[in-house]
Design a protein around this motif. Sequence first.
Motif, PDB file in Angstrom:
ATOM      1  N   ALA A  11      40.038  26.272  54.487  1.00 14.57           N
ATOM      2  CA  ALA A  11      39.612  27.626  54.845  1.00 14.57           C
ATOM      3  C   ALA A  11      40.490  28.670  54.158  1.00 14.57           C
ATOM      4  O   ALA A  11      39.991  29.684  53.650  1.00 14.57           O
ATOM      5  N   PHE A  12      41.790  28.419  54.125  1.00 13.62           N
ATOM      6  CA  PHE A  12      42.723  29.361  53.494  1.00 13.62           C
ATOM      7  C   PHE A  12      42.409  29.520  52.009  1.00 13.62           C
ATOM      8  O   PHE A  12      42.371  30.634  51.479  1.00 13.62           O
ATOM      9  N   ASN A  13      42.173  28.417  51.331  1.00 11.66           N
ATOM     10  CA  ASN A  13      41.895  28.474  49.895  1.00 11.66           C
ATOM     11  C   ASN A  13      40.550  29.134  49.604  1.00 11.66           C
ATOM     12  O   ASN A  13      40.404  29.861  48.614  1.00 11.66           O
ATOM     13  N   LEU A  14      39.576  28.904  50.459  1.00  8.39           N
ATOM     14  CA  LEU A  14      38.246  29.474  50.233  1.00  8.39           C
ATOM     15  C   LEU A  14      38.213  30.980  50.476  1.00  8.39           C
ATOM     16  O   LEU A  14      37.306  31.664  49.991  1.00  8.39           O
ATOM     17  N   GLN A  15      39.172  31.496  51.211  1.00 11.70           N
ATOM     18  CA  GLN A  15      39.236  32.938  51.445  1.00 11.70           C
ATOM     19  C   GLN A  15      39.807  33.688  50.248  1.00 11.70           C
ATOM     20  O   GLN A  15      39.744  34.914  50.189  1.00 11.70           O
ATOM     21  N   SER A  16      40.332  32.954  49.296  1.00 10.28           N
ATOM     22  CA  SER A  16      40.946  33.568  48.122  1.00 10.28           C
ATOM     23  C   SER A  16      39.882  34.013  47.125  1.00 10.28           C
ATOM     24  O   SER A  16      38.783  33.455  47.066  1.00 10.28           O
ATOM     25  N   ASN A  17      40.211  35.031  46.347  1.00 16.72           N
ATOM     26  CA  ASN A  17      39.326  35.466  45.268  1.00 16.72           C
ATOM     27  C   ASN A  17      39.550  34.666  43.991  1.00 16.72           C
ATOM     28  O   ASN A  17      38.826  34.840  43.011  1.00 16.72           O
ATOM     29  N   SER A  18      40.557  33.820  44.020  1.00 14.98           N
ATOM     30  CA  SER A  18      40.877  33.005  42.852  1.00 14.98           C
ATOM     31  C   SER A  18      39.914  31.824  42.754  1.00 14.98           C
ATOM     32  O   SER A  18      39.695  31.099  43.727  1.00 14.98           O
ATOM     33  N   MET A  70      39.563  28.565  45.278  1.00 14.42           N
ATOM     34  CA  MET A  70      38.281  28.211  45.890  1.00 14.42           C
ATOM     35  C   MET A  70      37.898  26.776  45.542  1.00 14.42           C
ATOM     36  O   MET A  70      37.407  26.020  46.387  1.00 14.42           O
ATOM     37  N   ALA A  71      38.133  26.410  44.288  1.00 12.94           N
ATOM     38  CA  ALA A  71      37.831  25.037  43.869  1.00 12.94           C
ATOM     39  C   ALA A  71      38.674  24.041  44.656  1.00 12.94           C
ATOM     40  O   ALA A  71      38.194  22.964  45.040  1.00 12.94           O
ATOM     41  N   ARG A  72      39.930  24.412  44.905  1.00 17.25           N
ATOM     42  CA  ARG A  72      40.810  23.548  45.689  1.00 17.25           C
ATOM     43  C   ARG A  72      40.290  23.405  47.114  1.00 17.25           C
ATOM     44  O   ARG A  72      40.280  22.303  47.682  1.00 17.25           O
ATOM     45  N   GLY A  73      39.843  24.508  47.702  1.00 14.65           N
ATOM     46  CA  GLY A  73      39.299  24.449  49.053  1.00 14.65           C
ATOM     47  C   GLY A  73      38.070  23.564  49.140  1.00 14.65           C
ATOM     48  O   GLY A  73      37.925  22.756  50.072  1.00 14.65           O
ATOM     49  N   LEU A  74      37.181  23.697  48.159  1.00 15.74           N
ATOM     50  CA  LEU A  74      35.978  22.859  48.138  1.00 15.74           C
ATOM     51  C   LEU A  74      36.337  21.390  47.928  1.00 15.74           C
ATOM     52  O   LEU A  74      35.707  20.495  48.502  1.00 15.74           O
ATOM     53  N   GLU A  75      37.354  21.151  47.109  1.00 19.52           N
ATOM     54  CA  GLU A  75      37.782  19.770  46.859  1.00 19.52           C
ATOM     55  C   GLU A  75      38.325  19.129  48.136  1.00 19.52           C
ATOM     56  O   GLU A  75      38.048  17.957  48.428  1.00 19.52           O
ATOM     57  N   ILE A  76      39.087  19.908  48.901  1.00 20.05           N
ATOM     58  CA  ILE A  76      39.622  19.385  50.166  1.00 20.05           C
ATOM     59  C   ILE A  76      38.476  18.981  51.090  1.00 20.05           C
ATOM     60  O   ILE A  76      38.483  17.895  51.686  1.00 20.05           O
ATOM     61  N   LEU A 105      29.413  27.393  50.665  1.00 16.18           N
ATOM     62  CA  LEU A 105      30.764  27.918  50.480  1.00 16.18           C
ATOM     63  C   LEU A 105      31.094  28.171  49.015  1.00 16.18           C
ATOM     64  O   LEU A 105      32.059  28.869  48.710  1.00 16.18           O
ATOM     65  N   ASP A 106      30.294  27.623  48.114  1.00 17.81           N
ATOM     66  CA  ASP A 106      30.538  27.797  46.685  1.00 17.81           C
ATOM     67  C   ASP A 106      29.924  29.112  46.209  1.00 17.81           C
ATOM     68  O   ASP A 106      29.208  29.794  46.950  1.00 17.81           O
ATOM     69  N   ARG A 107      30.179  29.461  44.958  1.00 19.79           N
ATOM     70  CA  ARG A 107      29.676  30.717  44.390  1.00 19.79           C
ATOM     71  C   ARG A 107      28.249  30.532  43.871  1.00 19.79           C
ATOM     72  O   ARG A 107      27.975  30.689  42.677  1.00 19.79           O
TER      73      ARG A 107
END
Length: 308
Positions: free
Chosen positions: A131-138, A142-148, A165-167
């Motif tokens: 959740a923390f990674n997906l809230q990022s604009n980076s 975001m890729a890291r959050g989706l990978e988790i 959750l992806d773009r």
Amino acid sequence: KPDAVRLYAWQAVGMIGSIEALDALISHLKIAWGVDRRNILRILLEMPGEVGIETVLDQIGRSGVEQLIDQELMFIGQLYAALLDLPPDQVRLKEADLLRRSLQALQQDAQERIFMLMQFLYPIGAIKAAAFNLQSNSRSNMARGLEILDNTLDIPSKRALLTLLDRNSDLEKVQELSEIVTYESLLPSDRLRRLLELRHFLSDWTIACCFHLARQARWGLTAEQTISCLRHPKGFVREAVLSYLWMASPRAMEKLLPMLRTDPDRLVLAQVHKLMKELEQQPEPIEGTGQIRGKRLNSSNKPGFGTI
């Protein structure tokens, strides 16, 4: 305020921590929605020793939690459908912008509840990290959050959730949810009416936005939707309904306004008094039409006044 009172009540129940208290929380979790569901989830997750998590799994099981996740995904699908059918290039009104923003806020709320529900099934640290990674604009974060999530989840709706959750575009997200909710393109006015059929799941502000848009675009709503929301506990929703009715059915206002002279909300009461004064100055209806000049509903799906 009712929302705050309910929150304090649930917190008190959670602090009791007895079997009966947990039973009450979980029973309401299954039927609650929106803010109430989020509050109950948070209380259960924060109980010491993960007793809340264990009791939820004991009572409704993994399948029960997955069903709650699917409910949230179904709701998100309806929100995306509304955004697709009320696009800015077709419905260019300030009220439509407000509605679209409120729908996007509801999406974020539903996603938050999904992440809370996933904490009942998977390691809390992994879900929070995603959740923390997906809230990022980076993009990399975001890729890291989706990978988790991809490495952690094994629920049936995993692919649909990752797509949401992806773009991806709104249309791609709705298409990915096709097994949960079917999207059928509707005219803007029809979509607004469909949205109000889901009013029990919408926020108070979203409901008010629906009526403000209907008023400004001159779109008709059903009598059942209008009367139901005229009884809404929030004053600003009733105020929005009255504004809509003043446009849509001035003759009905003659009967309704006297009934609302004791409304407990001072803003609604002020609006009622204002409209009653205006009603006294209304011109006679156009003979044979049942319409007040300048107040006709728009039968098209383009915002604006209908021709007279």
